[in-house]
Design a protein around this motif. Structure first.
Motif, PDB file in Angstrom:
ATOM      1  N   SER A   1      -8.259  -6.937  35.631  1.00  0.00           N
ATOM      2  CA  SER A   1      -7.452  -6.075  34.769  1.00  0.00           C
ATOM      3  C   SER A   1      -7.738  -6.361  33.293  1.00  0.00           C
ATOM      4  O   SER A   1      -7.704  -5.443  32.472  1.00  0.00           O
ATOM      5  CB  SER A   1      -5.964  -6.256  35.066  1.00  0.00           C
ATOM      6  OG  SER A   1      -5.575  -7.590  34.766  1.00  0.00           O
ATOM      7  N   GLY A   2      -8.032  -7.618  32.941  1.00  0.00           N
ATOM      8  CA  GLY A   2      -8.393  -7.959  31.571  1.00  0.00           C
ATOM      9  C   GLY A   2      -9.701  -7.298  31.157  1.00  0.00           C
ATOM     10  O   GLY A   2      -9.846  -6.812  30.033  1.00  0.00           O
ATOM     11  N   PHE A   3     -10.649  -7.258  32.093  1.00  0.00           N
ATOM     12  CA  PHE A   3     -11.932  -6.612  31.829  1.00  0.00           C
ATOM     13  C   PHE A   3     -11.751  -5.117  31.618  1.00  0.00           C
ATOM     14  O   PHE A   3     -12.350  -4.517  30.732  1.00  0.00           O
ATOM     15  CB  PHE A   3     -12.899  -6.892  32.993  1.00  0.00           C
ATOM     16  CG  PHE A   3     -14.244  -6.261  32.815  1.00  0.00           C
ATOM     17  CD1 PHE A   3     -15.131  -6.752  31.875  1.00  0.00           C
ATOM     18  CD2 PHE A   3     -14.626  -5.164  33.576  1.00  0.00           C
ATOM     19  CE1 PHE A   3     -16.372  -6.170  31.708  1.00  0.00           C
ATOM     20  CE2 PHE A   3     -15.858  -4.573  33.413  1.00  0.00           C
ATOM     21  CZ  PHE A   3     -16.736  -5.087  32.472  1.00  0.00           C
ATOM     22  N   VAL A   4     -10.878  -4.502  32.391  1.00  0.00           N
ATOM     23  CA  VAL A   4     -10.614  -3.072  32.276  1.00  0.00           C
ATOM     24  C   VAL A   4      -9.969  -2.776  30.912  1.00  0.00           C
ATOM     25  O   VAL A   4     -10.311  -1.786  30.255  1.00  0.00           O
ATOM     26  CB  VAL A   4      -9.709  -2.585  33.439  1.00  0.00           C
ATOM     27  CG1 VAL A   4      -9.247  -1.154  33.219  1.00  0.00           C
ATOM     28  CG2 VAL A   4     -10.444  -2.712  34.758  1.00  0.00           C
ATOM     29  N   VAL A   5      -9.070  -3.620  30.481  1.00  0.00           N
ATOM     30  CA  VAL A   5      -8.418  -3.428  29.189  1.00  0.00           C
ATOM     31  C   VAL A   5      -9.446  -3.529  28.059  1.00  0.00           C
ATOM     32  O   VAL A   5      -9.458  -2.697  27.141  1.00  0.00           O
ATOM     33  CB  VAL A   5      -7.279  -4.459  29.001  1.00  0.00           C
ATOM     34  CG1 VAL A   5      -6.750  -4.434  27.581  1.00  0.00           C
ATOM     35  CG2 VAL A   5      -6.162  -4.198  29.977  1.00  0.00           C
ATOM     36  N   VAL A   6     -10.329  -4.510  28.111  1.00  0.00           N
ATOM     37  CA  VAL A   6     -11.349  -4.682  27.071  1.00  0.00           C
ATOM     38  C   VAL A   6     -12.285  -3.477  27.045  1.00  0.00           C
ATOM     39  O   VAL A   6     -12.617  -2.950  25.982  1.00  0.00           O
ATOM     40  CB  VAL A   6     -12.127  -6.000  27.284  1.00  0.00           C
ATOM     41  CG1 VAL A   6     -13.325  -6.080  26.372  1.00  0.00           C
ATOM     42  CG2 VAL A   6     -11.216  -7.186  27.075  1.00  0.00           C
ATOM     43  N   VAL A   7     -12.712  -3.029  28.201  1.00  0.00           N
ATOM     44  CA  VAL A   7     -13.604  -1.876  28.274  1.00  0.00           C
ATOM     45  C   VAL A   7     -12.899  -0.633  27.737  1.00  0.00           C
ATOM     46  O   VAL A   7     -13.500   0.171  27.013  1.00  0.00           O
ATOM     47  CB  VAL A   7     -14.097  -1.650  29.723  1.00  0.00           C
ATOM     48  CG1 VAL A   7     -14.814  -0.320  29.876  1.00  0.00           C
ATOM     49  CG2 VAL A   7     -15.006  -2.791  30.144  1.00  0.00           C
ATOM     50  N   THR A   8     -11.639  -0.467  28.046  1.00  0.00           N
ATOM     51  CA  THR A   8     -10.873   0.686  27.558  1.00  0.00           C
ATOM     52  C   THR A   8     -10.759   0.656  26.041  1.00  0.00           C
ATOM     53  O   THR A   8     -10.930   1.686  25.374  1.00  0.00           O
ATOM     54  CB  THR A   8      -9.467   0.694  28.187  1.00  0.00           C
ATOM     55  OG1 THR A   8      -9.592   0.631  29.604  1.00  0.00           O
ATOM     56  CG2 THR A   8      -8.698   1.934  27.793  1.00  0.00           C
TER      57      THR A   8
END
Length: 91
Positions: free
Chosen positions: A3-10
């Motif tokens: 979920s942290g990776f998804v937030v950074v990518v977003t």
């Protein structure tokens, strides 16, 4: 972790998409007049008024100088000198 990776990518994707060149520094258009230090609505005082202001400033400067000399001859301490000069100027 995922979920942290998804937030950074977003966040990165949003910053790339929303990167607007309007916020970059651009040169002014040729139709604008150049900016000057003086505002056009202000006027310069006439010579008699300027002379009166100059004379008033000179008189205050002379009086302040005399008050400083008086404070020095009376050996007014540095901490009290400013108040002494202010009181002297008001008389």
């Amino acid at each position: 972790m995922k979920s942290g990776f998804v937030v950074v990518v977003t966040i990165v994707a949003a910053s790339i998409i929303l990167n607007n060149p309007v916020f970059a520094q651009t040169s002014p258009s040729s139709t604008e007049t150049p900016k000057t230090g003086m505002r056009p609505d202000r006027t310069i005082a006439d010579e008699a008024s300027r002379k009166a202001m100059r004379d008033k400033r000179a008189a205050l400067k002379q009086k302040r100088s005399e008050c400083r000399k008086q404070a020095k001859t009376q050996k007014v301490s540095l901490l009290n000198r400013r108040r002494f000069i202010r009181d002297c100027m008001s008389h």
